[in-house]
Design a protein around this motif. Structure first.
Motif, PDB file in Angstrom:
ATOM      1  N   MET A   1      -8.810 163.959  31.531  1.00  0.00           N
ATOM      2  CA  MET A   1      -7.433 164.200  31.944  1.00  0.00           C
ATOM      3  C   MET A   1      -7.383 165.129  33.152  1.00  0.00           C
ATOM      4  SD  MET A   1      -4.347 165.888  29.673  1.00  0.00           S
ATOM      5  CE  MET A   1      -4.955 165.019  28.252  1.00  0.00           C
ATOM      6  N   LEU A   2      -8.244 166.141  33.168  1.00  0.00           N
ATOM      7  CA  LEU A   2      -8.303 167.062  34.294  1.00  0.00           C
ATOM      8  C   LEU A   2      -8.760 166.353  35.561  1.00  0.00           C
ATOM      9  CD1 LEU A   2      -7.945 170.033  35.047  1.00  0.00           C
ATOM     10  CD2 LEU A   2     -10.309 170.428  34.349  1.00  0.00           C
ATOM     11  N   TYR A   3      -9.753 165.499  35.434  1.00  0.00           N
ATOM     12  CA  TYR A   3     -10.240 164.732  36.584  1.00  0.00           C
ATOM     13  C   TYR A   3      -9.127 163.839  37.143  1.00  0.00           C
ATOM     14  CZ  TYR A   3     -12.917 161.251  39.209  1.00  0.00           C
ATOM     15  OH  TYR A   3     -13.381 160.413  40.180  1.00  0.00           O
ATOM     16  N   LYS A   4      -8.425 163.153  36.268  1.00  0.00           N
ATOM     17  CA  LYS A   4      -7.368 162.248  36.718  1.00  0.00           C
ATOM     18  C   LYS A   4      -6.245 163.005  37.421  1.00  0.00           C
ATOM     19  CE  LYS A   4      -3.968 158.989  34.868  1.00  0.00           C
ATOM     20  NZ  LYS A   4      -3.429 158.345  33.634  1.00  0.00           N
ATOM     21  N   ASN A   5      -5.827 164.121  36.863  1.00  0.00           N
ATOM     22  CA  ASN A   5      -4.726 164.877  37.471  1.00  0.00           C
ATOM     23  C   ASN A   5      -5.112 165.434  38.849  1.00  0.00           C
ATOM     24  OD1 ASN A   5      -3.357 164.345  35.133  1.00  0.00           O
ATOM     25  ND2 ASN A   5      -3.564 166.391  34.285  1.00  0.00           N
ATOM     26  N   ILE A   6      -6.343 165.934  38.955  1.00  0.00           N
ATOM     27  CA  ILE A   6      -6.781 166.462  40.255  1.00  0.00           C
ATOM     28  C   ILE A   6      -6.867 165.345  41.288  1.00  0.00           C
ATOM     29  CG2 ILE A   6      -8.697 167.582  41.459  1.00  0.00           C
ATOM     30  CD1 ILE A   6      -9.287 169.115  38.915  1.00  0.00           C
ATOM     31  N   TYR A   7      -7.386 164.199  40.879  1.00  0.00           N
ATOM     32  CA  TYR A   7      -7.541 163.086  41.816  1.00  0.00           C
ATOM     33  C   TYR A   7      -6.189 162.588  42.315  1.00  0.00           C
ATOM     34  CZ  TYR A   7      -9.960 159.103  43.910  1.00  0.00           C
ATOM     35  OH  TYR A   7     -10.488 158.206  44.798  1.00  0.00           O
ATOM     36  N   MET A   8      -5.193 162.585  41.440  1.00  0.00           N
ATOM     37  CA  MET A   8      -3.872 162.125  41.850  1.00  0.00           C
ATOM     38  C   MET A   8      -3.218 163.090  42.832  1.00  0.00           C
ATOM     39  SD  MET A   8      -2.393 160.698  38.204  1.00  0.00           S
ATOM     40  CE  MET A   8      -0.808 160.317  38.909  1.00  0.00           C
ATOM     41  N   VAL A   9      -3.522 164.392  42.704  1.00  0.00           N
ATOM     42  CA  VAL A   9      -2.926 165.372  43.609  1.00  0.00           C
ATOM     43  C   VAL A   9      -3.663 165.400  44.948  1.00  0.00           C
ATOM     44  CG1 VAL A   9      -2.438 167.831  43.933  1.00  0.00           C
ATOM     45  CG2 VAL A   9      -2.053 166.766  41.703  1.00  0.00           C
ATOM     46  N   ASN A  10      -4.989 165.482  44.894  1.00  0.00           N
ATOM     47  CA  ASN A  10      -5.779 165.602  46.127  1.00  0.00           C
ATOM     48  C   ASN A  10      -7.153 165.000  45.874  1.00  0.00           C
ATOM     49  OD1 ASN A  10      -6.957 166.264  48.538  1.00  0.00           O
ATOM     50  ND2 ASN A  10      -6.813 168.487  48.261  1.00  0.00           N
ATOM     51  N   PRO A  11      -7.414 163.787  46.350  1.00  0.00           N
ATOM     52  CA  PRO A  11      -8.730 163.162  46.105  1.00  0.00           C
ATOM     53  C   PRO A  11      -9.885 163.899  46.765  1.00  0.00           C
ATOM     54  CG  PRO A  11      -7.095 161.526  46.767  1.00  0.00           C
ATOM     55  CD  PRO A  11      -6.477 162.857  47.021  1.00  0.00           C
ATOM     56  N   LEU A  12      -9.621 164.746  47.754  1.00  0.00           N
ATOM     57  CA  LEU A  12     -10.673 165.474  48.459  1.00  0.00           C
ATOM     58  C   LEU A  12     -10.757 166.935  48.035  1.00  0.00           C
ATOM     59  CD1 LEU A  12     -10.108 164.060  52.058  1.00  0.00           C
ATOM     60  CD2 LEU A  12     -11.652 163.211  50.289  1.00  0.00           C
TER      61      LEU A  12
ATOM     62  N   THR B   1     -18.562 158.747  35.518  1.00  0.00           N
ATOM     63  CA  THR B   1     -17.220 159.194  35.871  1.00  0.00           C
ATOM     64  C   THR B   1     -16.190 158.312  35.210  1.00  0.00           C
ATOM     65  OG1 THR B   1     -15.760 159.732  37.698  1.00  0.00           O
ATOM     66  CG2 THR B   1     -17.039 157.754  37.932  1.00  0.00           C
ATOM     67  N   LEU B   2     -14.952 158.658  35.364  1.00  0.00           N
ATOM     68  CA  LEU B   2     -13.857 157.907  34.789  1.00  0.00           C
ATOM     69  C   LEU B   2     -13.514 156.728  35.683  1.00  0.00           C
ATOM     70  CD1 LEU B   2     -11.698 160.990  33.929  1.00  0.00           C
ATOM     71  CD2 LEU B   2     -13.212 159.741  32.419  1.00  0.00           C
ATOM     72  N   PRO B   3     -12.744 155.747  35.215  1.00  0.00           N
ATOM     73  CA  PRO B   3     -12.323 154.636  36.066  1.00  0.00           C
ATOM     74  C   PRO B   3     -11.586 155.154  37.282  1.00  0.00           C
ATOM     75  CG  PRO B   3     -11.845 154.156  33.781  1.00  0.00           C
ATOM     76  CD  PRO B   3     -12.303 155.582  33.831  1.00  0.00           C
ATOM     77  N   SER B   4     -11.995 154.700  38.458  1.00  0.00           N
ATOM     78  CA  SER B   4     -11.425 155.214  39.707  1.00  0.00           C
ATOM     79  C   SER B   4     -10.026 154.693  39.906  1.00  0.00           C
ATOM     80  CB  SER B   4     -12.303 154.789  40.880  1.00  0.00           C
ATOM     81  OG  SER B   4     -12.398 153.384  40.936  1.00  0.00           O
ATOM     82  N   PRO B   5      -9.084 155.535  40.280  1.00  0.00           N
ATOM     83  CA  PRO B   5      -7.735 155.086  40.552  1.00  0.00           C
ATOM     84  C   PRO B   5      -7.662 154.352  41.880  1.00  0.00           C
ATOM     85  CG  PRO B   5      -7.813 157.419  39.994  1.00  0.00           C
ATOM     86  CD  PRO B   5      -9.206 156.977  40.277  1.00  0.00           C
ATOM     87  N   ASN B   6      -6.471 153.839  42.180  1.00  0.00           N
ATOM     88  CA  ASN B   6      -6.246 153.188  43.460  1.00  0.00           C
ATOM     89  C   ASN B   6      -6.164 154.217  44.572  1.00  0.00           C
ATOM     90  OD1 ASN B   6      -6.174 150.611  42.378  1.00  0.00           O
ATOM     91  ND2 ASN B   6      -3.994 150.729  41.903  1.00  0.00           N
ATOM     92  N   ALA B   7      -5.965 153.687  45.777  1.00  0.00           N
ATOM     93  CA  ALA B   7      -5.867 154.592  46.920  1.00  0.00           C
ATOM     94  C   ALA B   7      -4.622 155.457  46.853  1.00  0.00           C
ATOM     95  CB  ALA B   7      -5.879 153.775  48.220  1.00  0.00           C
ATOM     96  N   ASN B   8      -3.564 154.931  46.227  1.00  0.00           N
ATOM     97  CA  ASN B   8      -2.336 155.712  46.130  1.00  0.00           C
ATOM     98  C   ASN B   8      -2.351 156.701  44.975  1.00  0.00           C
ATOM     99  OD1 ASN B   8      -2.245 153.944  44.029  1.00  0.00           O
ATOM    100  ND2 ASN B   8      -0.281 152.992  44.578  1.00  0.00           N
ATOM    101  N   GLY B   9      -3.458 156.755  44.234  1.00  0.00           N
ATOM    102  CA  GLY B   9      -3.576 157.743  43.166  1.00  0.00           C
ATOM    103  C   GLY B   9      -3.232 157.218  41.798  1.00  0.00           C
ATOM    104  N   ALA B  10      -2.726 155.974  41.668  1.00  0.00           N
ATOM    105  CA  ALA B  10      -2.341 155.426  40.375  1.00  0.00           C
ATOM    106  C   ALA B  10      -3.500 154.623  39.788  1.00  0.00           C
ATOM    107  CB  ALA B  10      -1.115 154.533  40.512  1.00  0.00           C
ATOM    108  N   THR B  11      -3.617 154.652  38.469  1.00  0.00           N
ATOM    109  CA  THR B  11      -4.657 153.893  37.801  1.00  0.00           C
ATOM    110  C   THR B  11      -4.318 152.403  37.841  1.00  0.00           C
ATOM    111  OG1 THR B  11      -5.011 155.787  36.356  1.00  0.00           O
ATOM    112  CG2 THR B  11      -5.944 153.692  35.651  1.00  0.00           C
ATOM    113  N   ARG B  12      -5.317 151.563  38.037  1.00  0.00           N
ATOM    114  CA  ARG B  12      -5.109 150.121  38.151  1.00  0.00           C
ATOM    115  C   ARG B  12      -4.780 149.526  36.794  1.00  0.00           C
ATOM    116  NH1 ARG B  12      -9.676 147.151  41.564  1.00  0.00           N
ATOM    117  NH2 ARG B  12      -8.154 145.492  41.227  1.00  0.00           N
ATOM    118  N   ASP B  13      -3.833 148.590  36.811  1.00  0.00           N
ATOM    119  CA  ASP B  13      -3.471 147.826  35.629  1.00  0.00           C
ATOM    120  C   ASP B  13      -3.988 146.408  35.839  1.00  0.00           C
ATOM    121  OD1 ASP B  13      -0.373 147.320  33.741  1.00  0.00           O
ATOM    122  OD2 ASP B  13      -2.435 146.700  33.382  1.00  0.00           O
TER     123      ASP B  13
END
Length: 748
Positions: free
Chosen positions: A314-325, A448-460
């Motif tokens: 959950m921490l990884y996902k939240n950080i990635y959505m805010v700032n992938p870098l 690692t966890l499933p990588s989100p899209n470029a816009n930060g959202a997880t793929r469906d």
């Protein structure tokens, strides 16, 4: 002045010729009046410095960034003052040194403050990273000054933990332990800060830390209890971090950074706290292997596995959505690596001590944390460890070993092969031109966890498969899912198919390939570690995984509340009780007050006839017929009496007035009065009843004259008639009464 002054010469042994310990040593002093007195070696008298010791400020500004400009100059000034203070303390003789440590609060506060604000050894400033030569020079000078100050502080702590400095300067173990523990000169939090400040970057550092910690634990056993309490805090720390992540890293959720802090993401403080906990625990296990038993008692490894499986993704996902870098993603991967090392250290100690049973149970309990199991199996495969366990502990059941190995291997094989955490960190570091950190991260293969899209959202994937099927409905779902794994979204996949620009392996794949979804039972087994074979596994009716299932739990034969056998079923009278209650409601008549002179029906008239021409009561007709059959001589007289009654009734003046034509219906009172008059006129003189003696006797009287005066022939005949026909009257003929009631519509 001091006769035997040794305050400025630590090598002068003349001040303690008898080599007494610090607690028994006293010095002779002579005052200005020439009077001599003896002062203990450990006394406030030796604290002669008027200027308090300075406080240290941190070199790092916030979250790994070093200070610069005026802030760096301020730090340099404070650090130089601290260096002078530490040199002053190290230059004192033993009795003066301990007097300052015990009686001068600012001296010990300076040491504690430095350790609390020291740079963590895993986030030290590296040369060659500055933007300009001037900045590089300032950074190098600050690094050298910080290293010198850290060396002074470590030497002070080592001197505090040392009992004997020379043959004439030593402290008894009992007094030494009391001074350290009672005056809080060394505490467990201080040891933790020292460990993080020194670290294990060099072997000499670990030897120095092992010497300090060993001396402290040997002098005062109470520190072991404090260490246990400190390890107990880890569970609260994990819960606090989980709350902060769920509350988006806000302040107040068990800690957290201020809202106005200079952060890349709101979760930087959480990640740094987790990394500090992981590094501290790893170094503690290296310094004190005996803490493994305490960790087993506190179930700390299970807590680490749960935190690794629940909070870290959950921490990884939240950080990635805010700032992938964000830099916190790299810190988070370091934290995961350190937690794996912590668990590995515990397992290594258990194998070395031959505690195979505890090891197998620990690995079984961690099976429910799938993310932890996958990463641990990739980093440290269990096959070789289990072979060693079987060799050292032959009493362990083989099926337990096989179950653990198969569980970890299956979890690893079922994990999708995606972007590795080290690859993700390498990509981030390459974008930041950090090649050295690339090589370091590539050495730790953590999933690692499933990588989100470029816009930060997880793929469906299901939604994207439906989008492709809308355009190309002839394709199979299995082929589409394989296609989407190569492209970022459904639009690129559709364009590749229409342009016939597919990779060679996808171009040769069967386009009608179907997709078989995973078995829900396998998912349930991965989550709980238990495999069920029930159609209701995992739903709201599952009694094995839910505390309060939405169903009736059947125990034994029958259902709850149902009859147990045929006898209990036949004895069930609940339906009769319901009928009884229903009919009792009909017996309740609501009584309302009279309003506007309305008619008040005072009694139930269902037993009486209301219409004209109604037949007389059956009892009166039966009495008349029986009287006529028994005595035909009176038949004519009865007929005459009937005629007389009818004539008298028809000509009676008491008959009520006739019905008014203006009324909608006739008044029931008038109808009943007319009927009563007719009945009295016709049957009144025939009614039974006895008169008293001396009066005229009616034809049906059976009383007669008083005894001894003789009875008339009519009385005797009436008595005989009554005796002969008494079974057909009164309470002896219920059948006739019941038939009469049924004829009137009265059921019951």
């Amino acid at each position: 002045m001091l006769d035997n002054d040794t305050s400025n010469n630590n090598n002068n042994n003349s001040g303690n010729p008898q080599n007494l310990p610090l607690g028994d040593l006293k010095f002779s002093l002579s005052g200005q009046d020439g009077v001599r007195k003896y002062v203990p070696a450990l006394d406030e008298h030796w604290v002669r410095r008027e200027k308090p010791f300075g406080s240290y400020i941190c070199l790092m500004g916030s979250y790994g960034r070093l200070k610069s400009g005026a802030a760096l100059e301020e730090w340099t000034f404070a650090a130089n003052n601290c260096c002078q203070d530490m040199e002053f303390l190290l230059g004192l003789s033993q009795h003066e040194f301990w007097s300052y440590m015990v009686y001068e609060e600012s001296a010990m506060a300076a040491v504690v403050t430095f350790l609390q604000r020291a740079n963590p050894y895993y986030m030290q400033a590296e040369p060659g990273k500055a933007d300009s030569p001037e900045r590089e020079k300032d950074l190098q000078s600050a690094t050298e000054l910080y290293g010198q100050l850290l060396d002074f502080v470590v030497r002070l702590v080592l001197r505090l933990s040392t009992s004997k400095e020379s043959t004439s300067e030593w402290i008894s173990p009992q007094q030494h332990s009391n001074l350290l523990y009672s005056n809080y000169l060394i505490s467990v939090p201080m040891i933790f800060d020292l460990i993080i400040a020194v670290g294990d970057a060099e072997p000499s550092n670990m030897e120095l830390l092992r010497q300090i910690v060993g001396n402290v634990l040997r002098l005062q056993p109470e520190y072991r209890k404090d260490l246990k309490e400190a390890l107990l805090f880890y569970e609260s720390a994990f819960l606090s971090m989980q709350i902060q992540v769920e509350n988006e890293g806000c302040e107040g959720a068990g800690g957290g950074a201020p809202l106005d802090a200079d952060l890349e993401t709101p979760y930087d403080d959480v990640v740094l706290f987790a990394m500090d906990c992981a590094y501290t625990l790893r170094l503690l296990l290296l310094l004190c292997p005996e803490l493994v038993e305490v960790i087993e008692q506190l179930r700390l490894v299970q807590s680490i596995a749960n935190f690794y499986d629940l909070t870290v993704p959950m921490l990884y996902k939240n950080i990635y959505m805010v700032n992938p870098l964000a830099s916190s993603l790299r810190w988070l991967n370091e934290t995961r690596q350190q937690f794996l090392f912590d668990v590995r250290r515990v397992i290594t100690v258990q194998m070395a001590e031959g505690r195979g049973q505890q090891l197998v149970e620990l690995l079984q309990e961690c099976l429910s944390a799938q993310a932890f199991v996958v990463d641990y199996q990739r980093q440290f495969p269990l096959e070789q460890d289990m072979d060693l366990v079987l060799q050292r502990c032959p009493n362990i059941k083989n099926y337990k070993i096989d179950f653990v190995i198969s569980g970890y291997q299956k979890a690893l094989s079922s994990c999708p092969s995606g972007i590795m955490a080290d690859d993700m960190a390498s990509n981030l570091d390459s974008e930041q031109d950090d090649d050295e950190e690339d090589d370091e991260e590539n050495s730790s293969p953590i999933s690692t966890l499933p990588s989100p899209n470029a816009n930060g959202a997880t793929r469906d994937l299901d939604l994207e498969v439906a989008a492709v099927l809308d355009v190309l409905p002839d394709l199979g779902i299995g082929f589409i899912r394989s296609l989407l794994s190569r492209y970022d979204d459904s639009e690129q996949a559709i364009a590749a198919i229409l342009d016939d620009n597919l990779p060679p392996d996808l171009a040769q794949m069967d386009r009608q390939k179907e997709y078989i979804p995973p078995d829900p039972q396998d998912k349930q087994q991965r989550q709980t570690g238990i495999r069920h074979f029930n159609v209701h596994d995992g739903d709201r009716y599952d009694v094995l995984t839910r505390d309060q299932p939405e169903c009736v739990i059947k125990q034994g034969k029958g259902l709850p509340g149902a009859p147990r056998n045929a006898e209990q079923l036949l004895d069930d009278k609940r339906d009769l009780a319901q009928l009884k209650q229903r009919y009792q409601e009909y017996a309740m008549v609501e009584e309302t007050p009279l309003e506007n002179g309305e008619y008040d029906d005072e009694y139930d008239d269902s037993y009486e006839a209301l219409n004209e021409g109604q037949a007389p009561p059956v009892s009166l007709l039966r009495a008349k017929l029986q009287a006529a059959a028994s005595n035909s001589a009176y038949e004519a007289q009865d007929q005459e009496d009937d005629d007389d009654d009818e004539s008298s009734g028809s000509g009676s003046d008491a008959e009520p007035a006739k019905r008014n034509a203006a009324d909608f219906c006739e008044n029931p009172e008038v109808t009943r009065a007319r009927y009563q008059q007719r009945q009295l006129a016709k049957y009144g003189h025939r009614s039974g009843g006895g008169g008293g003696g001396g009066g005229a006797q009616t034809g049906s009287s059976v009383v007669g004259a008083p005894k001894g005066q003789g009875q008339s022939q009519q009385t005797q005949r009436n008595r005989g008639q009554k005796e002969a026909h008494k079974s057909s009257r009164a309470n002896h003929n219920r059948k006739a009464g019941a038939a009469f009631k049924r004829s009137k519509g009265m059921m019951g």
